[in-house]
Scaffold this motif. Sequence first.
Motif, mmCIF file in Angstrom:
data_model
loop_
_atom_site.group_PDB
_atom_site.id
_atom_site.type_symbol
_atom_site.label_atom_id
_atom_site.label_comp_id
_atom_site.label_asym_id
_atom_site.label_seq_id
_atom_site.Cartn_x
_atom_site.Cartn_y
_atom_site.Cartn_z
ATOM 1 N N PHE A 84 -11.994 8.523 31.589
ATOM 2 C CA PHE A 84 -11.263 8.921 30.478
ATOM 3 C C PHE A 84 -11.303 10.541 30.546
ATOM 4 N N HIS A 85 -12.166 11.028 30.503
ATOM 5 C CA HIS A 85 -12.535 12.701 30.598
ATOM 6 C C HIS A 85 -11.479 13.143 31.815
ATOM 7 N N PHE A 86 -11.798 12.647 33.030
ATOM 8 C CA PHE A 86 -11.369 13.415 34.330
ATOM 9 C C PHE A 86 -9.976 12.745 34.623
ATOM 10 N N THR A 87 -9.345 11.837 34.029
ATOM 11 C CA THR A 87 -8.095 11.549 33.981
ATOM 12 C C THR A 87 -7.376 12.571 33.281
ATOM 13 N N LEU A 88 -7.779 12.958 31.997
ATOM 14 C CA LEU A 88 -7.023 13.931 31.208
ATOM 15 C C LEU A 88 -7.337 15.343 31.960
ATOM 16 N N TYR A 89 -8.505 15.541 32.407
ATOM 17 C CA TYR A 89 -8.543 16.875 32.852
ATOM 18 C C TYR A 89 -7.725 16.994 34.207
ATOM 19 N N ARG B 46 -20.319 23.383 28.864
ATOM 20 C CA ARG B 46 -19.216 22.102 28.826
ATOM 21 C C ARG B 46 -18.442 22.678 27.506
ATOM 22 N N LEU B 47 -19.019 23.047 26.325
ATOM 23 C CA LEU B 47 -18.290 23.478 25.178
ATOM 24 C C LEU B 47 -17.259 24.485 25.494
ATOM 25 N N THR B 48 -17.375 25.366 26.371
ATOM 26 C CA THR B 48 -16.346 26.408 26.775
ATOM 27 C C THR B 48 -15.302 26.069 27.604
ATOM 28 N N VAL B 49 -15.754 25.318 28.948
ATOM 29 C CA VAL B 49 -14.988 25.027 29.665
ATOM 30 C C VAL B 49 -13.929 23.637 29.487
ATOM 31 N N GLU B 50 -14.384 22.824 28.891
ATOM 32 C CA GLU B 50 -13.779 21.351 29.092
ATOM 33 C C GLU B 50 -12.585 21.608 27.705
ATOM 34 N N PRO B 51 -12.831 22.034 26.743
ATOM 35 C CA PRO B 51 -11.849 22.052 25.832
ATOM 36 C C PRO B 51 -10.539 22.817 26.341
ATOM 37 N N LYS B 52 -10.851 24.106 27.001
ATOM 38 C CA LYS B 52 -9.895 24.908 27.771
ATOM 39 C C LYS B 52 -9.002 24.124 28.570
ATOM 40 N N ILE B 53 -9.905 23.189 29.392
ATOM 41 C CA ILE B 53 -9.130 22.111 30.132
ATOM 42 C C ILE B 53 -8.259 21.093 29.645
ATOM 43 N N ALA B 54 -8.597 20.694 28.653
ATOM 44 C CA ALA B 54 -7.673 19.664 27.695
ATOM 45 C C ALA B 54 -6.525 20.388 27.133
ATOM 46 N N GLU B 55 -6.643 21.683 26.506
ATOM 47 C CA GLU B 55 -5.504 22.455 26.039
ATOM 48 C C GLU B 55 -4.407 22.622 27.335
ATOM 49 N N LEU B 56 -5.006 22.983 28.403
ATOM 50 C CA LEU B 56 -4.048 23.107 29.743
ATOM 51 C C LEU B 56 -3.323 21.848 29.788
ATOM 52 N N ARG C 95 -9.785 20.558 20.392
ATOM 53 C CA ARG C 95 -10.660 20.319 19.251
ATOM 54 C C ARG C 95 -11.397 18.836 19.362
ATOM 55 N N ALA C 96 -10.579 17.850 19.724
ATOM 56 C CA ALA C 96 -10.957 16.534 19.819
ATOM 57 C C ALA C 96 -12.059 16.650 20.909
ATOM 58 N N ILE C 97 -11.759 17.193 21.941
ATOM 59 C CA ILE C 97 -12.625 16.918 23.188
ATOM 60 C C ILE C 97 -14.104 17.822 22.879
ATOM 61 N N GLU C 98 -13.862 18.971 22.147
ATOM 62 C CA GLU C 98 -14.999 19.765 21.839
ATOM 63 C C GLU C 98 -15.889 18.976 20.888
ATOM 64 N N ALA C 99 -15.210 18.295 19.938
ATOM 65 C CA ALA C 99 -16.095 17.513 18.956
ATOM 66 C C ALA C 99 -16.720 16.367 19.847
ATOM 67 N N ASP C 100 -16.020 15.722 20.605
ATOM 68 C CA ASP C 100 -16.522 14.566 21.475
ATOM 69 C C ASP C 100 -17.676 14.990 22.484
ATOM 70 N N ALA D 41 -16.501 21.380 35.786
ATOM 71 C CA ALA D 41 -16.783 20.272 34.585
ATOM 72 C C ALA D 41 -17.530 19.210 35.417
ATOM 73 N N GLN D 42 -17.112 18.712 36.641
ATOM 74 C CA GLN D 42 -17.625 17.926 37.289
ATOM 75 C C GLN D 42 -19.107 18.113 37.612
ATOM 76 N N SER D 43 -19.419 19.527 38.100
ATOM 77 C CA SER D 43 -20.651 19.867 38.163
ATOM 78 C C SER D 43 -21.656 19.424 37.030
ATOM 79 N N LEU D 44 -21.084 19.996 35.955
ATOM 80 C CA LEU D 44 -21.961 19.889 34.482
ATOM 81 C C LEU D 44 -21.983 18.534 34.197
#
Length: 224
Positions: free
Chosen positions: A141-146, A92-102, A202-207, A158-161
């Motif tokens: 919230f997360h997946f509207t962003l993603y 999650r810490l690898t994939v989701e922050p990257k999605i948020a950045e994109l 960074r915010a998503i990673e911290a979350d 991310a959904q699988s995780l």
Amino acid sequence: MDIGGTEGQDRKVPTHEVTYVQLRNMVLTGGLAPGQAVTIQGLIKELNAGMTPVREAIRRLTAEGALTLHGNRRVSVPRLTATLLDQIAFARLTVEPKIAELAAPRLSGETIERLVEIDAGIDPAIRRGDIPAYLTGNHLFHFTLYEASGAQVLVEIAQSLWLRFGPSLRVVAARYSEGRLPDRHLDALEAARAGDGRALARAIEADIAQGVDMVRQALQAGEV
């Protein structure tokens, strides 16, 4: 098809897909707690669906690691172990922050307003003890962003995780009856408004890290 989504309003969604989404949402929103075994017949009644679509939904969710099929015609949500939690956290810490950045440069004002609206409903859900509503809002919230990222392969990962991690948040959320359940959504919204991809990551990673730490504590206490 996300929790609370509108997919299917413009086209007829196949019955097997509707059943899959319903059962998936039961996993994500705490309808099935970790370790809780239910019968296939019970799910057929709960979902008001036929044997074939329920079995297909169970097959798919078992393949995704969200359910375990037992030999006595029962299924359950697997309990987390410390080792499994570490693996999920790393992924999650690898994939989701990257999605948020994109997603950051692709966020429209309408999407940001939608994120604000979703987040505004999360705290009241906690205060009234509505854990399913909290879990639904947090996921949405997360997946509207993603989904704004356009990185569909990463979003599917991310959904699988979340299917593996989400049910344990039910235990954590139950601890909070008033106030704000700790998250970094406000930081994420600030970064989204600024169009700052790195700050949003960074915010998503911290979350995520905060949620993982709370689940780890619950796991160590034998609550999960």
